[in-house]
Enzyme design. Structure first.
Site, PDB file in Angstrom:
ATOM      1  N   GLY A 164      -0.257  -3.847   1.211  1.00 56.05           N
ATOM      2  CA  GLY A 164      -0.233  -2.596   0.450  1.00 56.05           C
ATOM      3  C   GLY A 164      -1.534  -2.333  -0.292  1.00 56.05           C
ATOM      4  O   GLY A 164      -1.538  -1.648  -1.304  1.00 56.05           O
ATOM      5  N   GLY A 165      -2.643  -2.869   0.238  1.00 59.33           N
ATOM      6  CA  GLY A 165      -3.954  -2.614  -0.358  1.00 59.33           C
ATOM      7  C   GLY A 165      -4.227  -3.421  -1.616  1.00 59.33           C
ATOM      8  O   GLY A 165      -5.212  -3.177  -2.303  1.00 59.33           O
ATOM      9  N   LYS A 201     -16.832 -10.405   5.659  1.00 59.24           N
ATOM     10  CA  LYS A 201     -17.936  -9.484   5.430  1.00 59.24           C
ATOM     11  C   LYS A 201     -17.326  -8.109   5.221  1.00 59.24           C
ATOM     12  O   LYS A 201     -16.363  -7.738   5.899  1.00 59.24           O
ATOM     13  CB  LYS A 201     -18.846  -9.486   6.658  1.00 59.24           C
ATOM     14  CG  LYS A 201     -20.166  -8.800   6.411  1.00 59.24           C
ATOM     15  CD  LYS A 201     -21.115  -9.038   7.580  1.00 59.24           C
ATOM     16  CE  LYS A 201     -22.368  -8.178   7.434  1.00 59.24           C
ATOM     17  NZ  LYS A 201     -23.071  -8.374   6.155  1.00 59.24           N
ATOM     18  N   HIS A 208     -10.382   2.860  10.200  1.00 63.10           N
ATOM     19  CA  HIS A 208      -9.214   1.982  10.352  1.00 63.10           C
ATOM     20  C   HIS A 208      -8.479   2.444  11.612  1.00 63.10           C
ATOM     21  O   HIS A 208      -7.972   3.555  11.658  1.00 63.10           O
ATOM     22  CB  HIS A 208      -8.316   2.086   9.118  1.00 63.10           C
ATOM     23  CG  HIS A 208      -7.020   1.338   9.242  1.00 63.10           C
ATOM     24  ND1 HIS A 208      -6.691   0.250   8.461  1.00 63.10           N
ATOM     25  CD2 HIS A 208      -5.960   1.518  10.089  1.00 63.10           C
ATOM     26  CE1 HIS A 208      -5.492  -0.196   8.816  1.00 63.10           C
ATOM     27  NE2 HIS A 208      -5.028   0.560   9.794  1.00 63.10           N
ATOM     28  N   LYS A 237      -2.921   4.542   2.913  1.00 64.80           N
ATOM     29  CA  LYS A 237      -3.080   5.640   3.868  1.00 64.80           C
ATOM     30  C   LYS A 237      -2.452   6.929   3.358  1.00 64.80           C
ATOM     31  O   LYS A 237      -1.424   6.908   2.687  1.00 64.80           O
ATOM     32  CB  LYS A 237      -2.422   5.244   5.192  1.00 64.80           C
ATOM     33  CG  LYS A 237      -3.056   3.990   5.786  1.00 64.80           C
ATOM     34  CD  LYS A 237      -2.129   3.316   6.787  1.00 64.80           C
ATOM     35  CE  LYS A 237      -2.701   1.983   7.224  1.00 64.80           C
ATOM     36  NZ  LYS A 237      -1.696   1.147   7.893  1.00 64.80           N
ATOM     37  N   ASN A 290       0.812  -6.243  11.096  1.00 67.32           N
ATOM     38  CA  ASN A 290       1.989  -5.908  10.299  1.00 67.32           C
ATOM     39  C   ASN A 290       3.218  -6.117  11.174  1.00 67.32           C
ATOM     40  O   ASN A 290       3.334  -5.523  12.241  1.00 67.32           O
ATOM     41  CB  ASN A 290       1.920  -4.471   9.792  1.00 67.32           C
ATOM     42  CG  ASN A 290       0.843  -4.313   8.727  1.00 67.32           C
ATOM     43  OD1 ASN A 290       0.643  -5.195   7.906  1.00 67.32           O
ATOM     44  ND2 ASN A 290       0.137  -3.209   8.759  1.00 67.32           N
ATOM     45  N   ARG A 292       6.355  -5.238  11.230  1.00 66.91           N
ATOM     46  CA  ARG A 292       7.467  -4.353  10.828  1.00 66.91           C
ATOM     47  C   ARG A 292       7.211  -2.966  11.386  1.00 66.91           C
ATOM     48  O   ARG A 292       6.155  -2.711  11.960  1.00 66.91           O
ATOM     49  CB  ARG A 292       7.506  -4.275   9.303  1.00 66.91           C
ATOM     50  CG  ARG A 292       6.149  -3.836   8.741  1.00 66.91           C
ATOM     51  CD  ARG A 292       6.164  -3.577   7.260  1.00 66.91           C
ATOM     52  NE  ARG A 292       4.820  -3.541   6.716  1.00 66.91           N
ATOM     53  CZ  ARG A 292       4.050  -2.471   6.662  1.00 66.91           C
ATOM     54  NH1 ARG A 292       4.492  -1.323   7.127  1.00 66.91           N
ATOM     55  NH2 ARG A 292       2.836  -2.519   6.160  1.00 66.91           N
ATOM     56  N   VAL A 295       4.991   3.082   8.166  1.00 69.47           N
ATOM     57  CA  VAL A 295       5.190   4.434   7.642  1.00 69.47           C
ATOM     58  C   VAL A 295       4.783   5.472   8.697  1.00 69.47           C
ATOM     59  O   VAL A 295       5.481   6.461   8.923  1.00 69.47           O
ATOM     60  CB  VAL A 295       4.354   4.623   6.355  1.00 69.47           C
ATOM     61  CG1 VAL A 295       4.437   6.051   5.864  1.00 69.47           C
ATOM     62  CG2 VAL A 295       4.800   3.648   5.263  1.00 69.47           C
TER      63      VAL A 295
HETATM   64  P1  ADP Z   1       1.799   1.089   6.362  1.00 71.00           P
HETATM   65  O1  ADP Z   1       1.103  -0.240   6.425  1.00 71.00           O
HETATM   66  O2  ADP Z   1       3.162   1.113   6.929  1.00 71.00           O
HETATM   67  O3  ADP Z   1       0.940   2.194   6.819  1.00 71.00           O
HETATM   68  P2  ADP Z   1       1.014   1.288   3.650  1.00 71.00           P
HETATM   69  O4  ADP Z   1      -0.243   0.660   4.083  1.00 71.00           O
HETATM   70  O5  ADP Z   1       0.976   2.602   2.969  1.00 71.00           O
HETATM   71  O6  ADP Z   1       2.063   1.368   4.844  1.00 71.00           O
HETATM   72  O7  ADP Z   1       1.765   0.322   2.672  1.00 71.00           O
HETATM   73  C1  ADP Z   1       1.998  -1.005   3.058  1.00 71.00           C
HETATM   74  C2  ADP Z   1       3.370  -1.390   2.613  1.00 71.00           C
HETATM   75  O8  ADP Z   1       3.482  -1.430   1.217  1.00 71.00           O
HETATM   76  C3  ADP Z   1       4.419  -0.425   3.111  1.00 71.00           C
HETATM   77  O9  ADP Z   1       5.429  -1.218   3.586  1.00 71.00           O
HETATM   78  C4  ADP Z   1       4.816   0.371   1.886  1.00 71.00           C
HETATM   79  O10 ADP Z   1       6.182   0.670   1.878  1.00 71.00           O
HETATM   80  C5  ADP Z   1       4.533  -0.584   0.790  1.00 71.00           C
HETATM   81  N1  ADP Z   1       4.057   0.105  -0.380  1.00 71.00           N
HETATM   82  C6  ADP Z   1       2.935   0.829  -0.514  1.00 71.00           C
HETATM   83  N2  ADP Z   1       2.802   1.287  -1.752  1.00 71.00           N
HETATM   84  C7  ADP Z   1       3.882   0.830  -2.433  1.00 71.00           C
HETATM   85  C8  ADP Z   1       4.341   0.946  -3.778  1.00 71.00           C
HETATM   86  N3  ADP Z   1       3.672   1.654  -4.695  1.00 71.00           N
HETATM   87  N4  ADP Z   1       5.503   0.344  -4.111  1.00 71.00           N
HETATM   88  C9  ADP Z   1       6.195  -0.357  -3.206  1.00 71.00           C
HETATM   89  N5  ADP Z   1       5.803  -0.516  -1.938  1.00 71.00           N
HETATM   90  C10 ADP Z   1       4.680   0.064  -1.551  1.00 71.00           C
HETATM   91  P1  ADP Z   2      -3.286  -4.810   3.466  1.00 69.09           P
HETATM   92  O1  ADP Z   2      -2.495  -6.015   3.878  1.00 69.09           O
HETATM   93  O2  ADP Z   2      -3.300  -4.607   2.006  1.00 69.09           O
HETATM   94  O3  ADP Z   2      -2.955  -3.600   4.274  1.00 69.09           O
HETATM   95  P2  ADP Z   2      -5.749  -4.992   5.035  1.00 69.09           P
HETATM   96  O4  ADP Z   2      -6.377  -6.287   5.400  1.00 69.09           O
HETATM   97  O5  ADP Z   2      -5.053  -4.255   6.116  1.00 69.09           O
HETATM   98  O6  ADP Z   2      -4.814  -5.231   3.773  1.00 69.09           O
HETATM   99  O7  ADP Z   2      -6.855  -4.050   4.387  1.00 69.09           O
HETATM  100  C1  ADP Z   2      -6.513  -2.830   3.769  1.00 69.09           C
HETATM  101  C2  ADP Z   2      -7.625  -1.816   4.007  1.00 69.09           C
HETATM  102  O8  ADP Z   2      -8.859  -2.325   3.492  1.00 69.09           O
HETATM  103  C3  ADP Z   2      -7.901  -1.543   5.474  1.00 69.09           C
HETATM  104  O9  ADP Z   2      -7.120  -0.483   5.956  1.00 69.09           O
HETATM  105  C4  ADP Z   2      -9.360  -1.205   5.482  1.00 69.09           C
HETATM  106  O10 ADP Z   2      -9.533   0.162   5.139  1.00 69.09           O
HETATM  107  C5  ADP Z   2      -9.936  -2.043   4.365  1.00 69.09           C
HETATM  108  N1  ADP Z   2     -10.536  -3.307   4.857  1.00 69.09           N
HETATM  109  C6  ADP Z   2      -9.906  -4.463   5.127  1.00 69.09           C
HETATM  110  N2  ADP Z   2     -10.771  -5.419   5.549  1.00 69.09           N
HETATM  111  C7  ADP Z   2     -11.994  -4.844   5.548  1.00 69.09           C
HETATM  112  C8  ADP Z   2     -13.320  -5.311   5.844  1.00 69.09           C
HETATM  113  N3  ADP Z   2     -13.571  -6.560   6.230  1.00 69.09           N
HETATM  114  N4  ADP Z   2     -14.343  -4.431   5.705  1.00 69.09           N
HETATM  115  C9  ADP Z   2     -14.108  -3.170   5.289  1.00 69.09           C
HETATM  116  N5  ADP Z   2     -12.910  -2.679   4.982  1.00 69.09           N
HETATM  117  C10 ADP Z   2     -11.849  -3.497   5.099  1.00 69.09           C
HETATM  118 MG    MG Z   3      -3.197  -3.330   6.330  1.00 66.29          MG
END
Ligand code: ADP
Ligand code: ADP
Ligand code: MG
Length: 462
Positions: A164-165, A201, A208, A237, A290, A292, A295
Site C-alpha cells: 500500500g505504498g 536503486k 509502473h 494508484k 501481489n 490477490r 483494485v
Molecule cells: P492495488 O495494489 O490493488 O492497485 P493499491 O496499491 O491502491 O491497490 O493498495 C494496495 C492495497 O492496500 C490494496 O489492497 C488496498 O485495499 C490497500 N489500501 C490502500 N490504501 C489503504 C488504506 N488507506 N487503508 C486500508 N487499506 C488500504
Molecule cells: P507496495 O507493496 O507498497 O505496492 P511497491 O514495491 O509495489 O510497494 O512500490 C510502490 C510504488 O513505488 C511502485 O508502484 C512504484 O511507483 C514505486 N517504486 C517501487 N520500487 C521502485 C524503484 N526501485 N524505483 C522507483 N520507483 C519504485
Molecule cells: Mg505494489
C-alpha cells in the site's frame, strides 16, 4: 463447486464478489463490522454476520472472528478481496487447517511472495530482471550506505513486509541515507510489525507496468496482458489503463513473458499480479508480486472479456482455467478512475460524511463499481475510495472521451470527492500524449487543482 462463500471485505469489492457468487448460484455470507450493517453488500448478501466493531483491527482483520463466522455459517470458502486479510499468510494457513478454502494462493506462496525481499531473490534466481540493489535484508544503515555507494544514488529503502505504498523512503545522497533508513524502518515496524529493510536503486521517472496472471491447480499459467498504473499519488494508484499504450510490441512481449516466468517460478495458483517499473531507457525490472485480486482488475476484464473473480472462484474449487493462453485476446482500450471521498483543495484529505444524492453514468462501455447510495455513510474508519468508473472503447482517445463524459455525468453530493480533479486530469496535455511517470501527480496535482479553481471562478463571474 462451492455452496456458500464468506466474503471478508466491504465496499465495492464486497459487492463485486457478491454479484459474481450469485451469478454462479453460490450463496454469500457477508462478514461485516458493526459500522457496515446498513451497507449495500449487507442488504444484498444471502446472510450477514457482524464480526466486530468499526476499527478494522477488531473486525476485518480479526482472524478468529472471521473464521468462526465461516464455520458457524457452514461456508466452504472465504473470499478476502483486496487489502485486509488478502495477503495474510497466517490467515490463509488458519483456513487450510480448518478445511475452509481460502480463495487465493496457498499460505506458503503468500508467505514466499509477500516477503518482498525473498520474492526478489526468487526472481533473480529465475532470470527475471530485478532492480539492482541489496542481496538480502540489511543489517543496519552502514550496510545500506555501503550498497548504495556500489549501486549509485539515488536509492530506495523498502520494507520487506511493505504494501500500500508504505515503508518506502528514497535517499538521494549519503547524508539522506541514515534518516531514510530510520524513517522507513519505523514506519514499517508500526504498520507491518517488522522493520526489516532491503535496498533498491531508485529508478528515476519510471512507469509502473503490471501484468495480470491466472494459474490453476493443474499447472496451467496464463497472462492476460498488462496495465499502466503510473498515475499515482504518494505511491497509491489513482487511474489505470489497459493495455499500456506506450510500450513497443517488442517490450510488450518481453514484459508479459517475464511475468509468466515469474509466476511459473512461484508455481503460482489463483489470480495474481506481477509489478514492474519501466525506466526511461525502456528497460523493465520486477518490483513485487501481489497475490490477490487488485483494485484495478476491471480494466483487464474489459479488454479481455474474462471475469477474474469468477476465475478465482473456479480455480479455488479445483476447476481448470476457462481459457488457454492462445484464446486470450486484448480488444480495445480501458481506463479506470478511482473516485475517493477526499478534498483536493485540502491536500486530498479524506472527507467522510453522509451521501445525500448519487447519479451514476451509464451507456455503452461504461461500468460502475461502487457500494454507495443516497443515505449511505462514508466512514472515517476505512479507505476513502467510494467508487470506480471504468470505460471501454476501441482506442485510447475514444476511451478518454468516454471517461470525460462519464465523469461529467457522475454526481455525488454530501461529501467532497476527486471527481472534478479526475475530469481535469482527463484534459491534461501530458496525460493525453502519454508523457507521464509515477512522479507526475506529485509534481502536477497542485497545478491541476488550481486550474480547476480558477476556471470555476471564471465561470461564476461570466
Ligand atoms: P492495488 O495494489 O490493488 O492497485 P493499491 O496499491 O491502491 O491497490 O493498495 C494496495 C492495497 O492496500 C490494496 O489492497 C488496498 O485495499 C490497500 N489500501 C490502500 N490504501 C489503504 C488504506 N488507506 N487503508 C486500508 N487499506 C488500504
Ligand atoms: P507496495 O507493496 O507498497 O505496492 P511497491 O514495491 O509495489 O510497494 O512500490 C510502490 C510504488 O513505488 C511502485 O508502484 C512504484 O511507483 C514505486 N517504486 C517501487 N520500487 C521502485 C524503484 N526501485 N524505483 C522507483 N520507483 C519504485
Ligand atoms: Mg505494489
Amino acid at each position: 463447486m462451492f455452496k456458500r462463500i464468506l466474503i471478508a471485505n466491504r465496499g465495492e469489492i464486497a459487492m463485486r464478489i457478491l454479484r459474481c457468487c450469485h451469478e454462479m448460484g453460490i450463496e454469500t455470507v457477508l462478514a461485516c463490522s458493526k459500522e457496515d450493517l446498513d451497507s449495500l453488500p449487507a442488504q444484498f448478501c444471502t446472510k450477514c454476520i457482524c464480526i466486530g466493531p468499526a476499527p478494522a483491527a477488531q473486525s476485518y482483520l480479526n482472524e478468529n472472528a472471521i473464521l468462526s463466522a465461516a464455520k458457524a455459517c457452514r461456508c466452504d470458502a472465504i473470499h478476502p478481496g483486496y487489502g485486509f486479510l488478502s495477503e495474510n499468510a497466517h490467515f490463509a494457513r488458519m483456513c487450510e487447517e480448518n478445511n475452509i478454502v481460502f480463495i487465493g494462493p496457498d499460505s506458503q506462496t503468500i508467505r514466499r511472495m509477500g516477503d518482498k525481499q525473498s520474492a526478489r531473490a526468487l526472481m533473480q534466481k529465475s532470470g527475471v530482471p530485478v532492480v539492482p540493489g541489496s542481496g538480502g535484508i540489511l543489517a543496519d544503515w552502514h550496510e545500506a550506505a555501503r550498497i548504495a555507494r556500489k549501486v549509485g544514488y539515488p536509492v530506495l529503502l523498502k520494507a520487506t513486509a511493505g504494501g500500500g505504498g508504505r515503508g518506502l523512503r528514497a535517499a538521494h545522497n549519503p547524508s539522506e541515507l541514515r534518516r531514510a533508513y530510520e524513517d522507513a524502518q519505523a514506519e514499517a515496524q508500526s504498520a507491518f510489525g517488522s522493520g526489516a529493510l532491503y535496498l533498491e536503486k531508485l529508478i528515476e521517472h519510471p512507469r509502473h507496468i503490471e501484468v495480470q496472471i491466472l494459474g490453476d491447480t493443474r499447472g496451467n499459467i496464463i497472462q492476460l496482458g498488462e496495465r499502466d498504473c503510473s498515475m499515482q499519488r504518494r505511491n497509491q494508484k489513482l487511474m489505470e489503463e489497459a493495455p499500456a499504450s506506450l510500450l513497443s510490441n517488442f517490450q510488450r512481449t518481453a514484459i508479459r513473458r517475464a511475468a509468466l516466468k515469474a509466476a511459473r517460478a512461484a508455481h503460482y495458483i489463483s489470480a495474481g499480479t506481477v509489478e514492474f517499473v519501466l525506466d526511461q531507457k525502456g528497460k523493465f525490472y520486477f518490483i513485487e508480486m501481489n497475490t490477490r485480486i487488485q483494485v484495478e482488475h476491471p480494466v483487464t476484464e474489459m479488454v479481455t472479456g474474462v471475469d477474474l473473480v469468477r476465475e478465482q472462484i473456479r480455480i479455488a474449487a479445483g476447476l481448470p482455467l476457462s481459457l488457454k493462453q492462445s484464446e486470450v485476446r486484448i480488444c480495445g482500450h480501458a481506463i479506470e478512475c478511482r473516485i475517493n471521498a477526499e478534498d483536493p483543495a485540502r491536500n486530498f484529505m479524506p472527507a467522510p460524511g453522509e451521501i445525500s444524492f448519487v447519479h451514476f453514468p451509464g451507456g455503452n462501455g461504461v461500468r460502475v463499481e461502487s457500494a454507495i447510495y443516497p443515505g449511505a455513510q462514508i466512514s472515517p474508519y476505512y479507505d476513502s475510495m467510494i467508487a470506480k468508473i471504468i470505460v471501454h472503447a476501441p482506442g485510447r482517445l475514444e476511451a478518454v472521451r468516454k471517461m470525460r463524459a462519464a465523469l461529467g455525468e457522475l454526481t455525488i453530493e454530501g461529501v467532497k470527492t476527486n471527481i472534478s480533479f479526475l475530469y481535469l486530469l482527463m484534459h491534461n496535455g501530458d496525460y493525453l500524449s502519454g508523457r507521464f511517470d509515477t512522479g507526475f501527480l506529485g509534481r502536477q496535482a497542485k497545478a491541476i487543482v488550481r486550474w480547476g479553481e480558477e476556471s470555476l471562478k471564471h465561470r461564476q463571474k461570466s
